[in-house]
Design an enzyme around this catalytic site. Structure first.
Site, short mmCIF file in Angstrom:
data_model
loop_
_atom_site.label_atom_id
_atom_site.label_comp_id
_atom_site.label_asym_id
_atom_site.label_seq_id
_atom_site.Cartn_x
_atom_site.Cartn_y
_atom_site.Cartn_z
N HIS A 183 0.90 -1.01 -0.03
CA HIS A 183 0.09 0.18 -0.01
C HIS A 183 1.15 1.29 0.03
O HIS A 183 1.85 1.32 0.53
CB HIS A 183 -0.97 -0.12 1.25
CG HIS A 183 -1.64 1.23 1.21
ND1 HIS A 183 -2.96 1.21 0.74
CD2 HIS A 183 -1.63 2.50 2.06
CE1 HIS A 183 -3.47 2.33 0.84
NE2 HIS A 183 -2.81 3.22 1.61
N SER A 188 -7.23 3.85 9.14
CA SER A 188 -7.82 3.92 7.78
C SER A 188 -7.19 2.86 6.88
O SER A 188 -7.69 1.66 6.34
CB SER A 188 -7.79 5.09 7.16
OG SER A 188 -8.15 5.18 6.05
N1 URA Z 1 -4.77 6.63 2.89
C1 URA Z 1 -5.89 6.06 3.20
O1 URA Z 1 -6.35 5.06 2.80
N2 URA Z 1 -6.45 6.51 4.37
C2 URA Z 1 -6.00 7.84 5.01
O2 URA Z 1 -6.68 8.46 6.13
C3 URA Z 1 -4.97 8.30 4.30
C4 URA Z 1 -4.27 7.82 3.36
#
Ligand code: URA
Length: 430
Positions: free
Chosen positions: A82, A183
């Protein structure tokens, strides 16, 4: 339990219990707690923070708000990556086929870009015929068959994040370390991989502006991963200029292909080789990082990684013809240096905005994308330039307005002194 009490507790800097955090997340997803109370709570978190334990509880509550992907039908250790979001970040398109060519299983759910950053799904969709809507069965079967699949979200993964992110976006509460960590980690944990590599961008074009902030975010995400029994490795990488030279969907796909053919920019190749080495080593496919690095480099230079890229794109229905006609726009406008010297900085944020204004990105979720447009840098930080040298080319399908020229004028800083460039990976936290 009352939401008002929980807001007040956080406002005063008190620690919230797992029960209280579950109450907030469950109540919000069910529509029982209104946006205005959640907004106040988010702002209290923004100012007061959360400790590692609370952040773990928040991640768990978010993770449990929706579906999770069961990857147990895929044999072996599953890897995922990610990025916190960058400009010119086509890493997945390179890293995915590279690790797949080394035997790792990459089952990746990706997202679309918004604002100045691009998303992997938009880059894949810029390829004729390429589908990013795989069913869970297609997704798993493809990973079993060719080691790699990238899809948009199947099912309802972390609905709490969709709701919270939309609210954070309009309440000034996005750049909070516990909120970003929960998140990202809730989505990654819901996606089911065992080894998760996080590319945490630092600099002008990123959420984290300094290495200290990036360290805090990375340590927290690694610690959340441990609590869930996952191996998480964070790579703190520079985003003080765009990654590679290409920004814009097809331009980036082309650069990814060039990189997989051993002919890509050094920063991009270095980043992909290092993350690939960690993925493959942690997936227990190579006995050491050194050997994993060596095989990664070999596969970039012997055609195996590139062959895997085409296999992956074909498996998802995509067709790529001749590369020299892959990017076609009505205008290719050179943007030239107005003074001689050395390039000191290239504001990634501005370049991302230029690509967005050209139609290569979205201002709102509903915008459609022009896959062809973007910016191709001709110089990077540290390069020597003379007056009139082309700093970048703007690929456009409409006349380029003053707004774009102004963004470019502000993006490039040219100074008299030579400048050392930092390595792309500034630190690794595991
Ligand atoms: N990327 C995400 O998936 N969530 C965030 O809060 C910031 C970046």
């Amino acid at each position: 339990m009352r939401m008002i009490d929980i807001i007040e507790q956080k406002r005063e800097g008190c620690k919230l219990s797992q029960k209280e955090i579950d109450f907030v997340i469950q109540g919000y997803v069910k529509g029982e707690i209104p946006d205005y109370q959640i907004s106040a709570w988010l702002m209290a978190i923004y100012f007061q923070g959360m400790d590692d334990e609370e952040s773990g509880y928040l991640t768990k509550a978010m993770l449990e708000s929706g579906d999770t992907i069961d990857l147990s039908a895929i044999e072996g250790i599953k890897v995922d990556k990610h990025s916190t979001g960058g400009v010119g970040d086509k890493t997945t398109l390179i890293l995915g086929p590279l690790v797949a060519s080394m035997g790792a299983k990459l089952a990746k759910l990706s997202g679309r870009g918004l604002g100045h950053t691009g998303g992997t799904l938009d880059k894949l969709e810029s390829i004729e015929g390429c589908s990013i809507n795989l069913t869970e069965k297609q997704f798993i079967d493809q990973v079993n068959r060719i080691n790699i699949a990238v899809s948009g979200q199947t099912g309802e993964i972390v609905p709490a994040d969709k709701l919270l992110y939309a609210l954070r976006d309009v309440t000034g509460t996005v750049p909070s370390i516990p909120l970003i960590s929960s998140s990202i980690m809730s989505k990654k944990l819901a996606s089911g991989a065992d080894v998760i590599c996080l590319d945490v961008k630092i600099g002008d074009g990123a959420f984290m502006k300094t290495i200290e902030e990036a360290r805090k975010l990375s340590r927290l995400m690694v610690s959340i991963g441990k609590a869930f029994d996952k191996k998480v490795i964070a790579f703190l990488t520079g985003m003080e200029q765009p990654l590679g030279y290409a920004i814009g969907n097809r331009l980036e796909v082309k650069e990814a292909i060039e990189t997989l053919a051993g002919d890509g920019p050094k920063d991009l190749e270095d980043l992909c080789v290092e993350i690939a080495a960690h993925m493959v080593y942690n997936a227990k496919l190579q006995p050491s990082l050194k050997e994993a690095r060596q095989i990664a480099l070999e596969n970039i230079h012997n055609g195996k990684a590139l062959a895997k890229f085409y296999e992956f794109i074909h498996a998802q229905g995509g067709k790529i013809g001749a590369l020299d006609t892959f990017v076609r726009t009505e205008h290719v406008i050179p943007y030239q240096a107005k003074k001689p010297g050395y390039v000191q900085s290239i504001k990634a944020y501005n370049i991302g905005l230029v690509s967005m204004h050209l139609g290569g990105g979205r201002e709102t979720k509903e915008d459609t994308i022009d896959p062809m447009v973007g910016v191709l840098l001709k110089k990077k930080i540290g390069d020597k330039v003379a007056i009139g040298d082309v700093l970048c080319e703007v690929y456009a399908n409409n006349p380029v307005g003053e707004e774009i020229i102004k963004l470019l004028d502000e993006a490039f800083a040219i100074g008299d002194s030579p400048i050392e460039t930092l390595p792309i990976i500034q630190e690794i936290i595991a």
